[in-house]
Design a protein around this motif. Structure first.
Motif, PDB file in Angstrom:
ATOM      1  N   ALA A 142     -50.555 -24.626  38.055  1.00 54.15           N
ATOM      2  CA  ALA A 142     -50.162 -25.936  38.581  1.00 54.15           C
ATOM      3  C   ALA A 142     -48.756 -25.942  39.164  1.00 54.15           C
ATOM      4  O   ALA A 142     -48.523 -26.556  40.199  1.00 54.15           O
ATOM      5  CB  ALA A 142     -50.258 -26.980  37.459  1.00 54.15           C
ATOM      6  N   ARG A 143     -47.818 -25.249  38.538  1.00 59.72           N
ATOM      7  CA  ARG A 143     -46.403 -25.354  38.901  1.00 59.72           C
ATOM      8  C   ARG A 143     -45.891 -24.196  39.767  1.00 59.72           C
ATOM      9  O   ARG A 143     -45.025 -24.404  40.615  1.00 59.72           O
ATOM     10  CB  ARG A 143     -45.534 -25.415  37.633  1.00 59.72           C
ATOM     11  N   CYS A 144     -46.367 -22.998  39.511  1.00 61.74           N
ATOM     12  CA  CYS A 144     -45.801 -21.803  40.177  1.00 61.74           C
ATOM     13  C   CYS A 144     -46.902 -20.872  40.690  1.00 61.74           C
ATOM     14  O   CYS A 144     -46.908 -19.677  40.359  1.00 61.74           O
ATOM     15  CB  CYS A 144     -44.895 -21.047  39.219  1.00 61.74           C
ATOM     16  N   VAL A 204     -45.763 -17.375  42.573  1.00 62.52           N
ATOM     17  CA  VAL A 204     -44.853 -16.370  42.016  1.00 62.52           C
ATOM     18  C   VAL A 204     -45.413 -14.972  42.247  1.00 62.52           C
ATOM     19  O   VAL A 204     -46.613 -14.722  42.066  1.00 62.52           O
ATOM     20  CB  VAL A 204     -44.640 -16.621  40.510  1.00 62.52           C
ATOM     21  N   ARG A 205     -44.542 -14.048  42.649  1.00 64.11           N
ATOM     22  CA  ARG A 205     -44.988 -12.700  43.014  1.00 64.11           C
ATOM     23  C   ARG A 205     -45.369 -11.852  41.801  1.00 64.11           C
ATOM     24  O   ARG A 205     -46.423 -11.232  41.767  1.00 64.11           O
ATOM     25  CB  ARG A 205     -43.888 -11.987  43.811  1.00 64.11           C
ATOM     26  N   PHE A 206     -44.471 -11.838  40.798  1.00 64.98           N
ATOM     27  CA  PHE A 206     -44.714 -11.020  39.612  1.00 64.98           C
ATOM     28  C   PHE A 206     -44.270 -11.784  38.368  1.00 64.98           C
ATOM     29  O   PHE A 206     -43.386 -12.643  38.422  1.00 64.98           O
ATOM     30  CB  PHE A 206     -43.956  -9.686  39.689  1.00 64.98           C
ATOM     31  N   VAL A 207     -44.882 -11.427  37.228  1.00 65.71           N
ATOM     32  CA  VAL A 207     -44.578 -12.075  35.956  1.00 65.71           C
ATOM     33  C   VAL A 207     -44.290 -11.005  34.914  1.00 65.71           C
ATOM     34  O   VAL A 207     -45.060 -10.045  34.764  1.00 65.71           O
ATOM     35  CB  VAL A 207     -45.759 -12.952  35.467  1.00 65.71           C
ATOM     36  N   PHE A 208     -43.169 -11.157  34.215  1.00 66.48           N
ATOM     37  CA  PHE A 208     -42.944 -10.400  32.990  1.00 66.48           C
ATOM     38  C   PHE A 208     -43.337 -11.291  31.837  1.00 66.48           C
ATOM     39  O   PHE A 208     -42.846 -12.413  31.717  1.00 66.48           O
ATOM     40  CB  PHE A 208     -41.481  -9.985  32.834  1.00 66.48           C
ATOM     41  N   LYS A 242     -39.144 -25.515  38.132  1.00 63.64           N
ATOM     42  CA  LYS A 242     -38.617 -24.192  37.837  1.00 63.64           C
ATOM     43  C   LYS A 242     -38.764 -23.239  39.016  1.00 63.64           C
ATOM     44  O   LYS A 242     -37.881 -22.421  39.296  1.00 63.64           O
ATOM     45  CB  LYS A 242     -39.319 -23.616  36.594  1.00 63.64           C
ATOM     46  N   CYS A 243     -39.868 -23.333  39.724  1.00 64.57           N
ATOM     47  CA  CYS A 243     -40.119 -22.441  40.862  1.00 64.57           C
ATOM     48  C   CYS A 243     -39.875 -23.133  42.199  1.00 64.57           C
ATOM     49  O   CYS A 243     -40.269 -22.620  43.244  1.00 64.57           O
ATOM     50  CB  CYS A 243     -41.542 -21.905  40.799  1.00 64.57           C
ATOM     51  N   GLY A 244     -39.259 -24.328  42.157  1.00 62.42           N
ATOM     52  CA  GLY A 244     -39.017 -25.062  43.389  1.00 62.42           C
ATOM     53  C   GLY A 244     -40.214 -25.847  43.864  1.00 62.42           C
ATOM     54  O   GLY A 244     -40.236 -26.322  45.008  1.00 62.42           O
ATOM     55  N   GLY A 245     -41.219 -26.006  43.006  1.00 60.44           N
ATOM     56  CA  GLY A 245     -42.458 -26.680  43.400  1.00 60.44           C
ATOM     57  C   GLY A 245     -43.495 -25.666  43.842  1.00 60.44           C
ATOM     58  O   GLY A 245     -43.170 -24.530  44.222  1.00 60.44           O
ATOM     59  N   PRO A 246     -44.771 -26.036  43.806  1.00 55.84           N
ATOM     60  CA  PRO A 246     -45.845 -25.097  44.173  1.00 55.84           C
ATOM     61  C   PRO A 246     -45.677 -24.475  45.551  1.00 55.84           C
ATOM     62  O   PRO A 246     -45.916 -23.271  45.732  1.00 55.84           O
ATOM     63  CB  PRO A 246     -47.107 -25.968  44.101  1.00 55.84           C
ATOM     64  N   ASP A 247     -45.243 -25.263  46.534  1.00 54.80           N
ATOM     65  CA  ASP A 247     -45.141 -24.756  47.906  1.00 54.80           C
ATOM     66  C   ASP A 247     -44.025 -23.738  48.086  1.00 54.80           C
ATOM     67  O   ASP A 247     -44.093 -22.874  48.960  1.00 54.80           O
ATOM     68  CB  ASP A 247     -44.940 -25.917  48.884  1.00 54.80           C
ATOM     69  N   LYS A 248     -42.977 -23.829  47.259  1.00 58.32           N
ATOM     70  CA  LYS A 248     -41.842 -22.918  47.381  1.00 58.32           C
ATOM     71  C   LYS A 248     -41.858 -21.806  46.339  1.00 58.32           C
ATOM     72  O   LYS A 248     -40.942 -20.984  46.298  1.00 58.32           O
ATOM     73  CB  LYS A 248     -40.530 -23.705  47.263  1.00 58.32           C
TER      74      LYS A 248
END
Length: 379
Positions: free
Chosen positions: A200-202, A205-209, A99-105
Motif C-alpha cells: 500500500a505505501r511503498c 521500493v527497489r530492494f528490501v533488507f 516513509k517512501c514519499g508516497g506510492p508514486d515516488k
C-alpha cells in the motif's frame, strides 16, 4: 492652596501616564525579542504521523482446534497460535505513510531497511539509527529505515512502552506498530503485515533488507552488491544464509518446537535464516500475493520459504551473510577483529555496544587488512 494641589495632581497624572507608556514599550520590545529568539532557535521537528486506521473486525478465537488430538497437552503458546492463526489483519497503532514519499515516488527508494524489533528494545533501535541503519544517500541511492513492532502482552507495561514508541516516532518517524502481541510465534504475522503495508505505501521500493534488531549489517557493502544486480529490483532476488533439507523440531524443550497439530509434514522448503535477508521489490510483492493464500506458520523464515515455493521461486545463499556468526581460522585469533567484518554484508548476532564499536572500526580510513575478500560481489 488649590492651585498648588492642582499642580501636584497634574504632575502625578503625567508621571503615571509616562510610567505606563514606558512599561508598554518595554513589554512590547520584550515580546518582539522573545518572538525573534524563538524563531532563531526553533528547528523543524518531525511530527507524529498518525492516521485513523480503517475499522477491522475483531478476529475471534477458533474454538474448534480444542478438538484436535493431543491439543490439551500442547504448550500454551502453541495453543494460542492454533486458536488465532487465521487472523491476518490488525490495526496500525503507529504508521509512517510518507516513509517512501508516497506510492508514486517510492521508486526513488533504493533500499528499505525493515527491522523486526520487540517494543522494549529501545537501545538496539537507537544504536542502529546511529550506525548501519542511518537514513542517507550513499553511492547515489536512497536508504530508508523502518522498525516493525507489535504490543507488549502485559497491559500495564504496554501503556509505558507505547509512550516510548510514540516518542521515538515523533523524533525519528521510523516505527510501524500493530495491535497484536509481539512474540516469537507472531513474527510471521509481523512479516505478513509488513508486506501488506509495503504493497500500500511503498510498492516501488527497489530492494528490501529484512532482519532482526540484533544483527550487524554493513549497508555500504549491501549497496555495492545490489547495484550490480541486474533489473534494479524488478527481477527475483532472495539471498541470505540458505537452509535446506531440514524439517520441524518435535522436541517440546526447543524454542522452535512445532508439533504435528501445526504441520504433519516432516520437511521444510528451502529457506534463508531469518536473522537477515535481502530481497528485491519484485520478490517482496510476490511474497505478499502468495501469503494471501497460505495460512500462518509459527516460524517466520520457514513461512517465507513456503511463499517462495508456491510462487516457483528459490532462495539463494550468499557467503557474506552470516546468521550464525563468524568463524575464525584459529581460537588464538581475535574474533572481533574488524578485518573479518569489513567485507561482509551481515552478521548475527550483536549486542548494542558491539554494533557501535564495530561500525566505527570498519569505517576507519586507516584500517588495513591483510587480504581483501570480495564476498559482497554476486555469487
Amino acid at each position: 492652596m488649590s492651585r498648588r494641589w492642582c499642580r501636584k495632581l497634574e504632575v502625578a497624572i503625567l508621571s503615571f501616564a509616562g510610567f505606563t507608556g514606558l512599561l508598554f514599550l518595554l513589554q512590547n520590545e520584550k515580546s518582539r525579542h522573545d518572538l525573534k529568539e524563538a524563531i532563531e532557535i526553533s528547528s523543524p521537528i518531525r511530527p507524529i504521523v498518525t492516521e485513523h486506521p480503517k475499522p477491522i473486525a475483531e478476529c475471534r478465537e477458533n474454538v474448534s482446534v480444542a478438538n484436535l488430538s493431543g491439543f490439551a497437552e500442547l504448550p500454551d503458546h502453541i495453543k494460542n497460535f492454533l486458536r488465532y492463526k487465521h487472523c491476518k489483519e490488525f490495526p496500525l497503532l503507529l504508521d509512517v505513510p510518507e516513509k517512501c514519499g508516497g506510492p508514486d515516488k517510492s521508486y526513488d527508494v533504493f533500499l528499505l531497511l525493515a527491522i523486526k524489533s520487540s517494543p522494549g528494545n529501545y537501545e538496539r533501535r537507537e544504536i542502529i539509527r546511529k550506525t548501519w541503519g542511518q537514513e542517507r544517500m550513499y553511492a547515489g541511492v536512497h536508504i530508508r529505515r523502518l522498525f516493525l513492532s507489535g504490543q507488549v502482552a502485559n497491559a500495564r507495561e504496554a501503556r509505558k512502552i507505547n509512550q516510548l514508541l510514540k516518542a521515538e516516532t515523533e523524533e525519528n518517524g521510523d516505527i510501524l506498530q500493530w495491535d497484536f502481541h509481539d512474540s516469537f510465534f507472531n513474527l510471521t504475522l509481523k512479516q505478513v503485515l509488513f508486506h501488506s503495508w509495503m504493497e500500500a505505501r511503498c510498492p516501488g521500493v527497489r530492494f528490501v533488507f529484512n532482519g532482526d534488531d540484533d544483527v550487524f549489517a554493513n549497508t555500504d557493502n549491501i549497496i555495492h552488491y545490489l547495484l550490480d544486480i541486474p533489473g534494479a529490483g524488478d527481477e527475483h532476488l532472495f539471498v541470505g544464509q540458505l537452509i535446506s533439507n531440514v524439517g520441524p523440531i518435535r522436541e517440546k524443550w526447543s524454542k522452535y518446537y512445532v508439533p504435528e497439530q501445526v504441520t504433519a509434514s516432516n520437511s521444510y522448503p528451502p529457506y534463508c535464516g531469518g536473522g537477515g535477508v535481502l530481497m528485491s521489490g519484485y520478490t517482496s510483492r510476490t511474497i505478499y500475493k502468495e501469503s494471501q493464500g497460505i495460512e500462518l506458520f509459527p516460524i517466520d523464515d520457514v513461512y517465507l520459504g513456503m511463499c517462495l515455493q508456491k510462487a516457483g521461486l528459490a532462495p539463494a545463499s550468499h557467503s557474506g551473510i552470516r546468521t550464525v556468526g563468524v568463524r575464525v581460522p584459529s581460537s588464538k585469533l581475535e574474533s572481533f577483529d574488524p578485518c573479518y567484518y569489513k567485507e561482509l554484508l551481515l552478521v548475527h548476532r550483536f549486542v548494542p555496544y558491539e554494533m557501535l564499536v564495530m561500525w566505527r572500526a570498519i569505517n576507519q580510513p586507516n584500517l588495513i587488512c591483510g587480504k581483501r575478500l570480495e564476498v559482497y560481489q554476486r555469487l
